[in-house]
Design an enzyme around this catalytic site. Structure first.
Site, PDB file in Angstrom:
ATOM      1  N   SER A 265     -28.013  88.600  15.747  1.00 57.62           N
ATOM      2  CA  SER A 265     -27.197  87.591  15.069  1.00 57.62           C
ATOM      3  C   SER A 265     -27.809  87.247  13.719  1.00 57.62           C
ATOM      4  O   SER A 265     -28.955  87.605  13.428  1.00 57.62           O
ATOM      5  CB  SER A 265     -27.127  86.325  15.922  1.00 57.62           C
ATOM      6  OG  SER A 265     -28.377  85.674  15.884  1.00 57.62           O
ATOM      7  N   LYS A 266     -27.021  86.544  12.935  1.00 52.27           N
ATOM      8  CA  LYS A 266     -27.494  86.108  11.620  1.00 52.27           C
ATOM      9  C   LYS A 266     -28.764  85.273  11.778  1.00 52.27           C
ATOM     10  O   LYS A 266     -29.686  85.360  10.983  1.00 52.27           O
ATOM     11  CB  LYS A 266     -26.394  85.287  10.944  1.00 52.27           C
ATOM     12  CG  LYS A 266     -26.719  84.872   9.535  1.00 52.27           C
ATOM     13  CD  LYS A 266     -25.599  84.099   8.918  1.00 52.27           C
ATOM     14  CE  LYS A 266     -25.826  82.604   8.907  1.00 52.27           C
ATOM     15  NZ  LYS A 266     -27.091  82.154   8.345  1.00 52.27           N
ATOM     16  N   ARG A 267     -28.791  84.474  12.844  1.00 49.35           N
ATOM     17  CA  ARG A 267     -29.957  83.618  13.079  1.00 49.35           C
ATOM     18  C   ARG A 267     -31.236  84.441  13.301  1.00 49.35           C
ATOM     19  O   ARG A 267     -32.304  84.060  12.863  1.00 49.35           O
ATOM     20  CB  ARG A 267     -29.705  82.685  14.270  1.00 49.35           C
ATOM     21  CG  ARG A 267     -29.588  81.230  13.836  1.00 49.35           C
ATOM     22  CD  ARG A 267     -29.148  80.331  14.955  1.00 49.35           C
ATOM     23  NE  ARG A 267     -27.787  80.648  15.390  1.00 49.35           N
ATOM     24  CZ  ARG A 267     -27.446  80.937  16.642  1.00 49.35           C
ATOM     25  NH1 ARG A 267     -28.343  80.948  17.596  1.00 49.35           N
ATOM     26  NH2 ARG A 267     -26.181  81.202  16.938  1.00 49.35           N
TER      27      ARG A 267
END
Ligand code: GLU
Length: 511
Positions: A265-267
């Site tokens: 994910s972007k996180r």
């Protein structure tokens, strides 16, 4: 005659383009090109609540940067225009109507509170997440439970309503996936998805089927996360009488976190310090910028090559493939079923390989913005000579992994280094070396021929004369010219920065 291959990338414009999305584009593109087919970009923007300004343009820009341009798109147009679902709104209601008429869909008037009430009332230990399905639909406010006159009345007086698919009970729905083979679903476990919303817009489920049909899509590649929706889509193809035209599906494996624990994910990117989006994405609401591969200094060809290998292999040891080679070698059979772990170090390795392969002229153009920025930060004036930059990139390119490295590895060709690692020079400094550099600068003043060879010869001769080993004085010289223990050949650096600057840098180190 077999049908012309037509594939589509169908993103919802809701934010930055994840590298998994770009890989979906790539596999679509490779398949279309290898089959002499068409590659369509369709914007699935029917969910007004998730609309994000600028996201559509951003997607198109990413595709351009990657060199994976569609044949048909909102921007380009094409025989099946419009390619933006919001502009096709008028098309979908008739199909929803057709499904109601054939008994495969129904109108539902339930409010958000009604749905909430149903969920809380039916929640049990065994059914923690009650759905609107064959178990509950008979208790709700819909055209299956209300008299036809009442339904007509409610519709006529504008009561908000949606259209839902009526999922059959205990049917096995099967689809043959090009990557996973035959997959079966139990229809009883799937809820009665909304097909048409109260605002008259279709949901993704209806729109994707109608448009894949109308746009004559033959193969549909999409992320594995869409697999749970597949039974709904298969039934819609069947209920609308189009089963014979249903595209062949390929659900692509997920791109996983580096440790293999779940979807990247972007996180994860923020946490681990690598990009996840293709290009910088600025959130229009918060102004937050998420760094992309492009801005981090990746070459699009390297990025694309790296993505091709995340989930596919050629069956050989070869890892570097041009786009043309990928087109000729790509085959769905070699796409893996299991998820592919993202490895940023490997991504950088690809970039380094491409930097090495790229000609100096092109590299100089790519490095230019980073060099200009570096000079600006150093408040240095003057124009950057492209001929010089080309020479510099040629000298340092094998030491560069990302484009900003060209500044880190080559700044001293353009600027006197701001800091000099004098501590390292001091470690082995002595009077003899001091005298050597003093004498050499004097000799250099007299030197008429200024090239790598001549500079090296004069250096070697003087070192020998002073009873010094060349190696003993090379490192100090390097640090004087460059600032630290790095860089290409030290005499070519001296040649390129010129006599005056070479002498100046040596004299500046006064130990
Ligand atoms: N609109 C869907 C998405 O955002 C498309 C999924 C599909 O390709 O069917 O990814």
């Amino acid at each position: 005659m077999s049908k012309k291959v037509r594939v589509r990338f169908a993103p919802s414009p809701t934010g930055g383009l994840h590298l998994g999305g770009v890989r979906t584009v790539l596999y679509n593109y490779l398949f279309a090109r290898s089959q002499g087919g068409d590659f369509v970009l369709r914007i699935e923007d029917t969910d007004q609540s998730r609309f994000v300004a600028g996201a559509e343009q951003y997607i198109m820009d990413c595709l351009k940067w990657c060199g994976l341009e569609p044949d048909e798109s909102p921007e380009k147009g094409g025989p099946f225009a419009p390619y933006r679902q919001s502009e096709r709104k008028h098309l979908y209601a008739d199909y929803a109507e057709q499904l109601i008429d054939s008994g495969h869909a129904y109108i539902a008037f339930d409010t958000a509170e009604d749905l909430e009430k149903m969920r809380s009332e039916h929640k049990t230990e065994h059914n923690t997440n009650p759905q609107y399905d064959h178990r509950t639909r008979g208790l709700m406010l819909n055209s299956l439970t209300l008299a036809p006159e009442r339904v007509a009345e409610l519709v006529a007086n504008g009561t908000p309503h949606v259209v839902r698919i009526k999922m059959p009970e205990h049917e096995t729905i099967t689809l043959t996936d090009m990557i996973r083979g035959e997959i079966s679903f139990d229809s009883s476990l799937v809820d009665d998805k909304v097909l048409l919303k109260a605002d008259g817009m279709p949901t993704y489920h209806l729109a994707v089927v109608v448009d894949d049909y109308l746009m004559k899509i033959t193969h549909a590649f999409r992320g594995e996360e869409w697999l749970p929706s597949a039974p709904v889509h298969v039934l819609l193809w069947e209920y609308l009488g189009w089963k014979a035209d249903m595209p062949q599906w390929a659900h692509l494996p997920l791109i996983l976190k580096p440790d293999g624990n779940g979807k990247l994910s972007k996180r994860d990117g923020d946490r681990l310090g690598f990009p996840v989006f293709a290009m910088n994405w600025t959130d229009p609401k918060t102004g937050d910028v998420t760094t992309g591969f492009r801005e981090m200094g990746f070459l699009p060809q390297a990025f694309v090559n790296m993505l091709a290998m995340l989930g596919w292999n050629s069956g050989t040891e070869q890892e570097i493939f041009s786009l043309e080679e990928l087109v000729s070698k790509f085959s769905i059979e070699r796409v893996h079923k299991g998820g592919a772990k993202f490895d940023f170090e490997k991504a950088k390795w690809f970039n380094n390989q491409y930097i090495h392969k790229t000609n100096n002229e092109t590299l100089a153009q790519l490095a230019l913005p980073y060099m200009e920025e570096g000079l600006k930060k150093a408040r240095a004036n003057g124009v950057l000579e492209m001929a010089l930059l080309e020479k510099v990139v040629g000298l340092v390119k094998d030491r560069c992994t990302l484009l900003p490295d060209f500044w880190a590895q080559g700044h001293f060709f353009f600027l006197t280094p701001a800091t000099i690692d004098e501590a390292t020079i001091k470690e082995k400094w002595n009077e003899q070396k001091k005298q050597f550099f003093g004498a050499w600068t004097t000799a250099l003043e007299q030197q008429t021929e200024w090239n790598e060879q001549a500079i090296e010869t004069s250096f070697n001769e003087l070192a020998q004369l002073n009873g010094l080993k060349k190696g003993d004085v090379m490192l100090p010289l390097r640090i004087m010219l460059v600032g630290g223990k790095y860089g290409p050949g030290v005499f070519i650096i001296a040649e390129m920065i010129g006599k005056k600057e070479t002498i100046k840098r040596i004299k500046a180190v006064n130990l």
